[in-house]
Structures are given as structure tokens and as C-alpha cells.
Design a protein around this motif. Structure first.
Motif, PDB file in Angstrom:
ATOM      1  N   ARG A  53      65.301  77.716  78.578  1.00 22.54           N
ATOM      2  CA  ARG A  53      66.104  76.637  77.988  1.00 22.54           C
ATOM      3  C   ARG A  53      65.465  76.087  76.728  1.00 22.54           C
ATOM      4  O   ARG A  53      66.125  75.936  75.705  1.00 22.54           O
ATOM      5  CB  ARG A  53      66.310  75.514  78.998  1.00 22.54           C
ATOM      6  N   VAL A  54      64.157  75.767  76.767  1.00 20.97           N
ATOM      7  CA  VAL A  54      63.527  75.190  75.573  1.00 20.97           C
ATOM      8  C   VAL A  54      63.439  76.214  74.444  1.00 20.97           C
ATOM      9  O   VAL A  54      63.518  75.847  73.273  1.00 20.97           O
ATOM     10  CB  VAL A  54      62.162  74.527  75.873  1.00 20.97           C
ATOM     11  N   LYS A  56      65.740  78.589  73.969  1.00 24.54           N
ATOM     12  CA  LYS A  56      67.103  78.651  73.442  1.00 24.54           C
ATOM     13  C   LYS A  56      67.353  77.477  72.489  1.00 24.54           C
ATOM     14  O   LYS A  56      68.062  77.615  71.498  1.00 24.54           O
ATOM     15  CB  LYS A  56      68.109  78.626  74.601  1.00 24.54           C
ATOM     16  N   GLN A  57      66.764  76.342  72.789  1.00 19.78           N
ATOM     17  CA  GLN A  57      66.903  75.141  71.958  1.00 19.78           C
ATOM     18  C   GLN A  57      65.915  75.145  70.782  1.00 19.78           C
ATOM     19  O   GLN A  57      65.870  74.205  70.009  1.00 19.78           O
ATOM     20  CB  GLN A  57      66.700  73.876  72.823  1.00 19.78           C
ATOM     21  N   LYS A  58      65.115  76.227  70.693  1.00 17.86           N
ATOM     22  CA  LYS A  58      64.155  76.444  69.599  1.00 17.86           C
ATOM     23  C   LYS A  58      63.106  75.325  69.485  1.00 17.86           C
ATOM     24  O   LYS A  58      62.694  74.933  68.402  1.00 17.86           O
ATOM     25  CB  LYS A  58      64.883  76.643  68.274  1.00 17.86           C
ATOM     26  N   PHE A  59      62.658  74.851  70.650  1.00 21.26           N
ATOM     27  CA  PHE A  59      61.666  73.775  70.679  1.00 21.26           C
ATOM     28  C   PHE A  59      60.378  74.142  69.947  1.00 21.26           C
ATOM     29  O   PHE A  59      59.879  73.375  69.126  1.00 21.26           O
ATOM     30  CB  PHE A  59      61.358  73.382  72.132  1.00 21.26           C
ATOM     31  N   LYS A  62      60.896  74.257  66.179  1.00 28.14           N
ATOM     32  CA  LYS A  62      61.092  72.908  65.640  1.00 28.14           C
ATOM     33  C   LYS A  62      59.774  72.150  65.572  1.00 28.14           C
ATOM     34  O   LYS A  62      59.488  71.462  64.591  1.00 28.14           O
ATOM     35  CB  LYS A  62      62.094  72.128  66.494  1.00 28.14           C
ATOM     36  N   SER A 101      66.034  67.256  70.890  1.00 25.39           N
ATOM     37  CA  SER A 101      66.889  68.441  70.725  1.00 25.39           C
ATOM     38  C   SER A 101      66.241  69.722  71.240  1.00 25.39           C
ATOM     39  O   SER A 101      66.936  70.714  71.431  1.00 25.39           O
ATOM     40  CB  SER A 101      67.251  68.619  69.246  1.00 25.39           C
ATOM     41  N   GLY A 102      64.944  69.701  71.479  1.00 24.38           N
ATOM     42  CA  GLY A 102      64.267  70.930  71.873  1.00 24.38           C
ATOM     43  C   GLY A 102      63.727  70.961  73.288  1.00 24.38           C
ATOM     44  O   GLY A 102      63.715  72.008  73.928  1.00 24.38           O
TER      45      GLY A 102
END
Length: 133
Positions: A53-54, A56-59, A62, A101-102
Motif C-alpha cells: 500500500r505505501v 503504491k502511494q509512493k511514500f 515522496k 498521502s504516502g
């Protein structure tokens, strides 16, 4: 008698001022803040799904592109991950958005302003030793 009382008051005041000066710990001014972020695992989710998940959110990307310096990053069993970051105060909003967001959805996040105590430790140790004598 009044002179003795005045002398006693001045002596006590002087000693308390001296004690206050000795107890203040010098610090170096800095243009950055340090924040410790506790990212608690959401235990209903296996670690693989949290990481997916993180990612996919490009944590990680970022965080890498943000104006932060990673001071430390530890995995703590039973809790999750603890990251200490250093950044200029004007980037606080950006750093917050990186986590919103990440990392959200994979972790529950907690933020704590922090500071490096390691340089202070030897000073405190010496003070403690002097008090023991």
C-alpha cells in the motif's frame, strides 16, 4: 541585624542565580527542527500488504524528494517503524503531506518534536557526579 538580614537575602539570591546559570545547558542555534514519527502497523494487515500500500502511494519516493534529512529509521517489533527527520520549519506542511498521502492507510502515524540529547548527556553526567560528592 537589618544589615545581616540584607546580606543573607543578597547571598541567597546570588546563589540561586548562580544555580540557575549553571543548570542552563548551552545549545547551538540551528535552522532546522527534528521530528520523530512513529508509524504504527495496522495489525489487521500483514506487513506485505502494508508495504504494498505505501509503495503504491509512493511514500518512499515522496519522502526522498521532500526537504528532509533522515536522522534514523528503525523497525520496532510489535510497534512498527520509528523515523527521526530533520528539516527546516518552513517545510513542515510538505513533510506532513508526505505522510498523509504516502503512509496513511498502511500505518497510524504519530509526530513528536524531538532533539538530540546525546551532546547533553556528558554535561548531565558530570553534574550528577558533582552532586554525588
Amino acid at each position: 541585624m537589618q544589615n545581616l538580614l540584607t546580606l543573607l537575602i543578597l547571598t541567597i539570591t546570588g546563589l540561586s542565580l548562580k544555580a540557575q546559570n549553571q543548570s542552563s545547558i548551552p545549545y547551538k542555534p540551528n535552522d532546522s527542527v527534528m521530528v520523530t514519527v512513529i508509524m504504527r502497523h495496522i495489525q489487521e494487515n500483514p506487513v506485505d500488504s502494508i508495504q504494498a500500500r505505501v509503495m503504491k502511494q509512493k511514500f518512499y519516493q515522496k519522502l526522498d524528494k521532500s526537504h528532509t534529512r533522515i536522522v534514523s529509521w528503525n523497525v520496532v517489533m510489535g510497534i512498527g517503524q520509528i523515523i527521526t527527520l530533520r528539516f527546516k520549519p518552513e517545510y513542515t506542511r510538505e513533510v506532513n503531506q508526505v505522510f498523509e498521502s504516502g503512509a496513511w492507510g498502511g500505518f497510524k502515524t504519530e509526530f513528536y518534536p524531538s532533539y538530540d540529547f546525546l551532546p547533553v548527556y556528558p554535561v548531565m553526567l558530570e553534574k550528577e557526579k558533582k552532586q554525588s560528592k
